[in-house]
Design an enzyme around this catalytic site. Structure first.
Site, PDB file in Angstrom:
ATOM      1  CE1 TYR A   1     -79.669   7.377  86.252  1.00  0.00           C
ATOM      2  CE2 TYR A   1     -79.584   8.594  84.196  1.00  0.00           C
ATOM      3  CZ  TYR A   1     -80.200   8.329  85.398  1.00  0.00           C
ATOM      4  OH  TYR A   1     -81.331   9.009  85.731  1.00  0.00           O
TER       5      TYR A   1
ATOM      6  CB  CYS B   1     -85.337   9.185  88.004  1.00  0.00           C
ATOM      7  SG  CYS B   1     -85.196  10.249  89.430  1.00  0.00           S
ATOM      8  CG  HIS B   2     -84.480   5.931  85.687  1.00  0.00           C
ATOM      9  ND1 HIS B   2     -84.645   6.136  87.026  1.00  0.00           N
ATOM     10  CD2 HIS B   2     -83.156   5.868  85.472  1.00  0.00           C
ATOM     11  CE1 HIS B   2     -83.453   6.185  87.604  1.00  0.00           C
ATOM     12  NE2 HIS B   2     -82.532   6.025  86.686  1.00  0.00           N
ATOM     13  N   GLY B   3     -88.143   8.110  83.407  1.00  0.00           N
ATOM     14  CA  GLY B   3     -89.228   8.227  82.444  1.00  0.00           C
ATOM     15  C   GLY B   3     -90.384   7.259  82.595  1.00  0.00           C
TER      16      GLY B   3
END
Lengths: 434, 180
Positions: free
Chosen positions: A296, B144-146
């Site tokens: 991830y 979630c991933h910015g």
């Protein structure tokens, strides 16, 4: 193995003999039990047995849970709660299954890193290694789909994010995404098919495990010194020597496992998963299960366009970080298997392990968290991604060429008799007996 | 080849004919297997009930300036935001060369309804729902991933490759839209 002569097993009882002539099941079992195994295997080698045990645990608890679970978007969440509260012993069965997934992955990581250190992937064990990587991929798919089944917020958004990875594929990405989800978004059809596949895949894993063990029995085990078995004195029978050793390791392994299942069943979980799935709200901080965190972190570290857009590039790195394992047997050019005899390799390997743990930690952090001065997780995690790939693509190919390995013992027997400490690999400075 | 008289009484097998039959039967087999496999895969595609939910209407009159609602269309969340003049000005002041996926704010709204920003509320990275009025650009921030989007929903920072997607919609009246 050429050293071991197989003589046809003839049972003494006439009925057994009659049966054996028609289906040589006992002879086959006896051959498995007598399988000559290197006598210097250490405890890192018990994780194969532990993994077989864990697969059994997950299949048995899973079949039982499926008797109570309802794979419907409106009912799934409540049915899991019902299992925990109402079903006789359900609280424990569910806990064994969910913490069991973590224990399973813990064991598989030890197993993989053991193979990477002792060069278990090298000729003639490439197919054995590749089958192992396939099992690992199947495990990831199974664990991911199992995580979706409780239909909590984390379940739902894990499903949304992971299926979305396929949308990065040019042109066919969106049709594939709809095909996987069975709709324009993750919904009931997605849950239904994930349940179906989550039930199927463990049996496929079991089938590949059979191939994995078959491919193990052709060349025989690697061992901590990495020198092939030369004669009978180098081996002992699998049973009772390693059945007992593996059983002992399984018992020890079950102590933390039981502690998690009894006293901390949610220790690996996320509190948001106690909120039922809501397609209109994303939880404030999404993290995958711990065993996916390193990958991830790699996915997230690619936040820049380079020829391809950042999304596709991230997905390529993410997939590549796992698929690269398939090529390790050919990337590592060193003829010496065991890391115990490779002075430079040991350092790079140690750094690789630390780097993997660091990636795991990065995966759990917010990208904007500051690490050093103005540099955030988003910046520094890129260094770890570079080392992860450099280890396989640069270091392993070059080390084989430039590293001077320590002299190898002539045989397992010699190593066991004259150099007992090399087996544990505890002392790199110890002079080599020869 | 029965017309080939040289081979008619020869004992050597006619490999050309044999190869042809072999390839032809294999080809038929492949088509048959494909015919069986395709329905088994196609059943996974969105079914009729999912496709039936393709269009919705929504009344905008209750959304005040500076407010946003999230509605559901095709199972996906859709942002309907009544933008302030300040947000519109901020979005229109951005030079195109600062954008990862260059697009004018004017092209992302309906002419004459410049305050209404209607977008599919899924981050173009991996599909999380961005949080409104946050991030460095006063627009949306994906947890979630910015990824960060500006007040026009355009991607400014982070791993997402594209601006937030504008769904097909039209104004039925000044206060009513149809999405889909």
């Amino acid at each position: 193995m050429s050293a071991h002569e197989t003589t046809k097993y003839v049972p003494s009882h006439p009925v057994a003999r009659w049966f054996e002539d028609r289906l040589p099941l006992m002879g086959f079992s006896k051959e498995l039990l007598d399988y000559p195994t290197p006598k210097n295997l250490n405890y890192w080698w018990t994780f194969g047995g532990i993994l077989a045990f864990m697969l059994g645990v997950q299949i048995v608890t899973g079949i039982v849970l499926a008797m109570h679970y309802t794979p419907n978007a409106g009912l799934a969440f409540d049915s899991v709660e019902m299992i925990k509260r109402d079903v006789n012993g359900g609280r424990l069965i569910q806990a064994v299954h969910s913490t069991g997934a973590s224990m399973f992955f813990f064991a598989v990581y030890i197993h993989i890193f053991r193979g990477l250190y002792f060069g278990s992937y090298k000729a003639p064990r490439e197919v054995l290694w590749i089958l192992g990587v396939i099992i690992y991929l199947l495990m990831m798919a199974t664990a991911f789909m199992g995580y979706v089944l409780p239909w909590g917020q984390m379940s739902f958004w894990a499903a949304a994010v992971i299926t979305n990875i396929f949308s990065a594929i040019p042109i066919v990405g969106d049709p594939i995404l709809q095909l996987l989800r069975g709709g324009f978004a993750v919904d009931n059809p997605t849950l239904n098919r994930f349940f179906s596949l989550h039930y199927l895949l463990p049996f496929i894993i079991a089938a590949v495990v059979v191939l994995h063990i078959w491919a193990l029995h052709v060349p025989g085990n690697n061992n901590p010194i990495g020198v092939e078995v030369k004669d009978k004195r180098d081996t002992v029978a699998f049973h009772p020597f390693y059945t007992m050793k593996d059983l002992f390791a399984i018992v020890v392994f079950c102590i933390p496992f039981a502690w998690f299942a009894f006293f901390a069943p949610d220790i690996f979980a996320h509190s948001d998963n106690y909120i039922m799935a809501n397609p209109l709200v994303t939880p404030a901080h999404i993290v995958p299960e711990w065993y996916f965190l390193p990958f991830y972190a790699i996915l997230r570290a690619i936040d820049f366009n380079f020829i391809l857009d950042s999304k596709l590039l991230g997905v390529i790195f993410f997939g590549g970080s796992i698929l690269i394992l398939f090529f390790v047997p050919w990337l590592d050019t060193s003829k010496v298997r065991s890391g115990n005899y490779r002075p430079a390799f040991r350092w790079f390997y140690g750094l690789f392990v630390l780097n993997f743990l660091l990636l795991m930690w990065y995966g759990a952090q917010e990208p904007a968290t500051h690490i050093i001065g103005p540099f955030t997780v988003a910046d520094t995690s890129k260094l770890s991604v570079v080392y992860y790939f450099a280890y396989f693509l640069v270091i392993l190919p070059l080390l084989g060429r430039y590293e001077k390995p320590r002299p190898l013992p002539n045989s397992i027997s010699e190593a066991v008799l004259t150099e007992p400490r090399a087996v544990s690999g505890a002392d790199p400075a110890m002079p080599t007996a020869h | 080849m029965s017309t080939d008289s040289n081979l008619a009484h020869d004992d050597t097998p006619d490999t050309g004919k044999r190869d042809f039959l072999y390839i032809a039967s294999a080809a038929v087999g492949v088509v048959a297997v494909g015919g069986v496999v395709w329905p088994l895969i196609n059943q996974m595609n969105p079914d009729a009930s999912v496709l039936a939910l393709a269009s919705i209407e929504y009344d905008l009159s209750k959304i005040q300036t500076g407010q946003a609602v999230t509605i559901k269309w095709r199972g996906m969340p859709v942002f309907v935001r009544n933008r302030t003049q300040k947000e519109i000005d901020a979005a229109r002041a951005v030079p195109m060369d600062q954008l990862k996926d260059p697009q004018l704010d004017q092209d992302r709204v309906m002419k004459g309804h410049d305050n209404w920003l209607i977008m599919i509320a899924l981050c173009t990275h991996l599909g999380c729902i961005p949080i409104g009025e946050s991030g460095d650009y006063g627009g949306w921030l994906c947890p979630c991933h910015g990824s960060q989007y500006d007040t026009s929903g355009r991607i400014r920072k982070g791993p997402a490759p594209k601006n937030l997607v504008i769904p097909p919609y039209k104004f039925l009246t000044d206060t009513k839209i149809q999405i889909g």
